[in-house]
Design an enzyme around this catalytic site. Structure first.
Site, PDB file in Angstrom:
ATOM      1  N   CYS A  26      36.595  34.212  41.665  1.00 16.07           N
ATOM      2  CA  CYS A  26      37.375  34.546  40.468  1.00 16.07           C
ATOM      3  C   CYS A  26      37.664  33.321  39.608  1.00 16.07           C
ATOM      4  O   CYS A  26      37.761  33.429  38.397  1.00 16.07           O
ATOM      5  CB  CYS A  26      38.663  35.231  40.869  1.00 16.07           C
ATOM      6  SG  CYS A  26      39.518  34.363  42.172  1.00 16.07           S
TER       7      CYS A  26
ATOM      8  N   LYS B  23      43.824  48.579  51.577  1.00 15.75           N
ATOM      9  CA  LYS B  23      42.538  49.250  51.358  1.00 15.75           C
ATOM     10  C   LYS B  23      41.488  48.185  51.102  1.00 15.75           C
ATOM     11  O   LYS B  23      41.591  47.420  50.152  1.00 15.75           O
ATOM     12  CB  LYS B  23      42.577  50.216  50.175  1.00 15.75           C
ATOM     13  CG  LYS B  23      41.313  51.085  50.185  1.00 15.75           C
ATOM     14  CD  LYS B  23      40.951  51.686  48.851  1.00 15.75           C
ATOM     15  CE  LYS B  23      40.181  50.768  47.941  1.00 15.75           C
ATOM     16  NZ  LYS B  23      38.817  50.415  48.421  1.00 15.75           N
TER      17      LYS B  23
ATOM     18  N   GLU C  80      33.022  37.208  31.918  1.00 17.92           N
ATOM     19  CA  GLU C  80      32.886  36.826  33.320  1.00 17.92           C
ATOM     20  C   GLU C  80      31.592  37.408  33.872  1.00 17.92           C
ATOM     21  O   GLU C  80      31.400  38.626  33.856  1.00 17.92           O
ATOM     22  CB  GLU C  80      34.074  37.357  34.126  1.00 17.92           C
ATOM     23  CG  GLU C  80      34.032  36.925  35.569  1.00 17.92           C
ATOM     24  CD  GLU C  80      35.186  37.484  36.386  1.00 17.92           C
ATOM     25  OE1 GLU C  80      35.443  38.691  36.291  1.00 17.92           O
ATOM     26  OE2 GLU C  80      35.825  36.703  37.112  1.00 17.92           O
TER      27      GLU C  80
ATOM     28  N   GLU D 120      45.789  39.869  40.765  1.00 15.91           N
ATOM     29  CA  GLU D 120      44.936  38.671  40.725  1.00 15.91           C
ATOM     30  C   GLU D 120      43.598  39.132  40.181  1.00 15.91           C
ATOM     31  O   GLU D 120      42.870  39.843  40.867  1.00 15.91           O
ATOM     32  CB  GLU D 120      44.738  38.092  42.131  1.00 15.91           C
ATOM     33  CG  GLU D 120      45.979  37.590  42.800  1.00 15.91           C
ATOM     34  CD  GLU D 120      46.428  36.239  42.288  1.00 15.91           C
ATOM     35  OE1 GLU D 120      45.750  35.667  41.403  1.00 15.91           O
ATOM     36  OE2 GLU D 120      47.479  35.784  42.758  1.00 15.91           O
TER      37      GLU D 120
HETATM   38  P1  NAD Z   1      37.022  46.104  41.575  1.00 17.70           P
HETATM   39  O1  NAD Z   1      38.195  46.111  40.696  1.00 17.70           O
HETATM   40  O2  NAD Z   1      35.909  47.008  41.273  1.00 17.70           O
HETATM   41  O3  NAD Z   1      37.435  46.452  43.069  1.00 17.70           O
HETATM   42  C1  NAD Z   1      38.514  45.819  43.724  1.00 17.70           C
HETATM   43  C2  NAD Z   1      39.193  46.803  44.620  1.00 17.70           C
HETATM   44  O4  NAD Z   1      39.773  47.813  43.816  1.00 17.70           O
HETATM   45  C3  NAD Z   1      38.252  47.503  45.603  1.00 17.70           C
HETATM   46  O5  NAD Z   1      38.910  47.659  46.840  1.00 17.70           O
HETATM   47  C4  NAD Z   1      38.043  48.842  44.942  1.00 17.70           C
HETATM   48  O6  NAD Z   1      37.735  49.871  45.850  1.00 17.70           O
HETATM   49  C5  NAD Z   1      39.397  49.084  44.312  1.00 17.70           C
HETATM   50  N1  NAD Z   1      39.405  50.037  43.208  1.00 17.70           N
HETATM   51  C6  NAD Z   1      38.385  50.339  42.357  1.00 17.70           C
HETATM   52  N2  NAD Z   1      38.785  51.288  41.472  1.00 17.70           N
HETATM   53  C7  NAD Z   1      40.076  51.586  41.773  1.00 17.70           C
HETATM   54  C8  NAD Z   1      41.051  52.456  41.216  1.00 17.70           C
HETATM   55  N3  NAD Z   1      40.769  53.242  40.172  1.00 17.70           N
HETATM   56  N4  NAD Z   1      42.296  52.472  41.737  1.00 17.70           N
HETATM   57  C9  NAD Z   1      42.607  51.684  42.777  1.00 17.70           C
HETATM   58  N5  NAD Z   1      41.724  50.846  43.363  1.00 17.70           N
HETATM   59  C10 NAD Z   1      40.476  50.793  42.865  1.00 17.70           C
HETATM   60  O7  NAD Z   1      36.594  44.596  41.649  1.00 17.70           O
HETATM   61  P2  NAD Z   1      35.478  43.956  42.557  1.00 17.70           P
HETATM   62  O8  NAD Z   1      34.180  44.336  41.969  1.00 17.70           O
HETATM   63  O9  NAD Z   1      35.720  44.335  43.978  1.00 17.70           O
HETATM   64  O10 NAD Z   1      35.769  42.380  42.426  1.00 17.70           O
HETATM   65  C11 NAD Z   1      35.268  41.642  41.351  1.00 17.70           C
HETATM   66  C12 NAD Z   1      36.364  41.285  40.369  1.00 17.70           C
HETATM   67  O11 NAD Z   1      37.555  40.862  41.035  1.00 17.70           O
HETATM   68  C13 NAD Z   1      36.006  40.131  39.473  1.00 17.70           C
HETATM   69  O12 NAD Z   1      36.391  40.433  38.157  1.00 17.70           O
HETATM   70  C14 NAD Z   1      36.800  38.965  40.005  1.00 17.70           C
HETATM   71  O13 NAD Z   1      37.085  37.965  39.092  1.00 17.70           O
HETATM   72  C15 NAD Z   1      38.020  39.602  40.527  1.00 17.70           C
HETATM   73  N6  NAD Z   1      38.603  38.812  41.625  1.00 17.70           N
HETATM   74  C16 NAD Z   1      39.754  38.112  41.382  1.00 17.70           C
HETATM   75  C17 NAD Z   1      40.325  37.331  42.368  1.00 17.70           C
HETATM   76  C18 NAD Z   1      41.611  36.568  42.144  1.00 17.70           C
HETATM   77  O14 NAD Z   1      42.185  36.057  43.085  1.00 17.70           O
HETATM   78  N7  NAD Z   1      42.120  36.477  40.934  1.00 17.70           N
HETATM   79  C19 NAD Z   1      39.725  37.259  43.610  1.00 17.70           C
HETATM   80  C20 NAD Z   1      38.550  37.977  43.832  1.00 17.70           C
HETATM   81  C21 NAD Z   1      38.006  38.761  42.814  1.00 17.70           C
END
Ligand code: NAD
Length: 490
Positions: free
Chosen positions: A297, A186, A394, A262
């Protein structure tokens, strides 16, 4: 209704794209649609299909059928051949993919071309090499012959974020497929486009239907349905801590699917006054925080500088930050593009406000750039104290907190004083100190005299609340296999 759309980039490059949900090697309509926005302009780029529980179920069923219909026991050489073919196709259509990534995410085209495209191809090729190298062990057990085999887990779900859409897709697909799992990905609702283009390449490469399915949809609908699905045996997630917790909870409440996470970070970047070349340190530190407009991240968002070179560092760091062009990501000399969305833009500007109110010095930036889109100046806060929110939370934007330190114990304690543990860096010419501090830092990746070196063959993941499990490198294989012990009474 046609699902085909044509998108034209500002440089005239045109890409034709199927915007359907990619299920069972077909593009199909979803329950509703999502408009994806160009963050450089704030205008709608395209409308894609949105999956809800019904379509998630179709995708999981397709993956389930493909797993038991032959992929589980597929020939490793054939899996490798398909993965290598996909890598070639990604390179062949690299210009289309790079343009889509830049339009949808806002990162400079030069980064999409030189970072993301090779990154995806490298990931596929590296894990293709493991297809025929998954070995168990033979163990003598009380006179019986005992051996282990590493088996796939089944249907995997991959939920990915918007900051590296294509790369995160490859990080999830490559190890899952190499180990003969099937997968439903997804994408983030904010950046669906490059993944849909890759979906067409998956079909062209010749993967059997259902092996790789790519759906676009909102987190609380499609993401939640995937993480609660009883036929999904593992979820690999990259994103925020809050969503990571929701996914673990969903797994706990349903079929106890395996979960790897992650998550975020607040990574420390420590600079000693014995460094050989301060300009190089400034180069790495700037890359550490301002690459991808700070939406990384492992961003080095806390810089600790030893007092002897503090003033000099801050001055040089400011000069380099100022020299980077912020603006149109399609111009070759642009260093920093827009933030991903209005929501993220507002969130970051709010943190800048918080930093000022907390009493830190806003030494550079802090303002919006231009009238259209979501651009923010590279921002530096100095005199930042350990308990300030901009030092602890963050921000996920081009905002760095700089502070001064005296001695080693002091800085290690401050660096580790965080709930996160994704990455850290230390700059010094003293090798003993570099090793001692690397050992003492509580983080999954440590960079010495560099920053943001992330490759497909070296593990990446978090200590503490930055995650569970490792991606990349052979360590990732453990997340996609389960071990069976067979004991024979000979
Ligand atoms: P997010 O958690 O809002 O979204 C990530 C994904 O999760 C999206 O595809 C979203 O649609 C999905 N999602 C949202 N709510 C959900 C739910 N209830 N159940 C299942 N899936 C759901 O995060 P974001 O805003 O897309 O990304 C930013 C964050 O991600 C930051 O905190 C960043 O540090 C972290 N990040 C970490 C890494 C890593 O490798 N550790 C890499 C990139 C981003």
């Amino acid at each position: 209704m046609s699902l085909i759309t044509e998108i034209t980039a500002p440089d005239g490059h045109k890409v034709t794209l199927n915007t359907g949900l990619f299920i069972n090697n077909e593009f199909v309509a979803g329950s509703s649609t999502i408009d994806t926005i160009n963050p450089a302009t704030g205008k709608v780029l395209a409308s894609v299909q949105a999956a809800e529980a019904k379509e998630v179920d179709l995708a999981v069923e397709a993956a389930h059928k493909a797993f038991y219909g032959g992929w589980k026991t597929s020939n490793p050489r054939e899996r490798a051949r398909l993965m290598l073919k996909l890598a070639d196709l990604v390179e062949r259509d690299g210009e289309d993919l790079a343009h889509l990534e830049t339009l949808d995410n806002g990162k400079p085209l030069s980064n999409s071309r030189r970072g993301d495209i090779p990154g995806v191809a490298n990931q596929l090729r590296y894990f293709a090499g493991f297809c025929d190298k998954l070995h168990g062990k033979v163990i003598e057990t009380e006179g019986k012959l005992s051996y282990t085999v590493h088996e796939p887990i089944g249907v995997c779900g991959g939920i990915i974020p918007w900051n590296g859409p294509m790369l995160m897709l490859a990080w999830k697909i490559a190890p899952a497929i190499a180990t003969s799992n099937t997968i439903v990905i997804k994408t983030s609702e904010l950046t669906p486009l490059s993944a849909l283009k890759i979906a067409a390449l998956i079909k062209e490469a010749g993967f059997p239907p259902g092996v790789i399915n790519i759906i676009t949809g909102y987190g609380p609908k499609a993401g939640e349905a995937l993480s609660r699905h009883m036929k999904v045996s593992k979820i690999a997630f990259t994103g925020s801590l809050a969503t990571g917790r929701a996914i673990m909870k969903a797994a706990a409440e349903t079929n106890l699917k395996k979960v790897t996470l992650e998550l975020g970070g607040k990574s420390p970047n420590i600079i000693f006054d014995d460094v050989d070349n301060l300009d190089e340190v400034v180069f790495w530190s700037r890359l550490g925080i301002y690459a991808n407009a700070g939406q990384v991240c492992c961003a080095g968002s806390r810089i600790y500088v030893q007092e002897g070179i503090y003033d000099k560092f801050v001055e040089k760091f400011k000069a380099l930050a100022l020299s980077g062009k912020v603006g149109n990501p399609f111009e070759e000399d642009t260093f920093q593009g827009p933030q991903i969305s209005e929501g993220q833009f507002n969130r970051i500007m709010n943190y800048i406000d918080i930093g000022k109110k907390e009493g830190a010095t806003c030494y550079l930036g802090g303002n919006k750039v231009g009238d259209a889109g979501y651009f923010i100046e590279p921002t530096i806060f100095t005199d930042v104290k350990p308990d300030m929110r901009i030092m602890k939370e963050e921000i996920f934007g081009p905002v760095v907190a700089i502070s001064k330190f005296k001695d080693v114990d002091d800085v290690v304690a401050q660096a580790n004083d965080t709930t996160y543990g994704l990455a850290a860096a230390v700059h010094t010419s003293n090798i003993t100190r570099a090793i001692t501090i690397s050992n003492a830092l509580e983080a999954g990746s440590i960079w010495v005299n560099c920053y943001n070196i992330i490759t497909e063959n070296s593990p990446f993941g978090g200590y503490k609340q930055s995650g569970i499990g490792r991606e990349n490198g052979e360590y990732a294989l453990a997340n996609y296999t389960q071990i069976k012990a067979i004991k024979i009474n000979v």
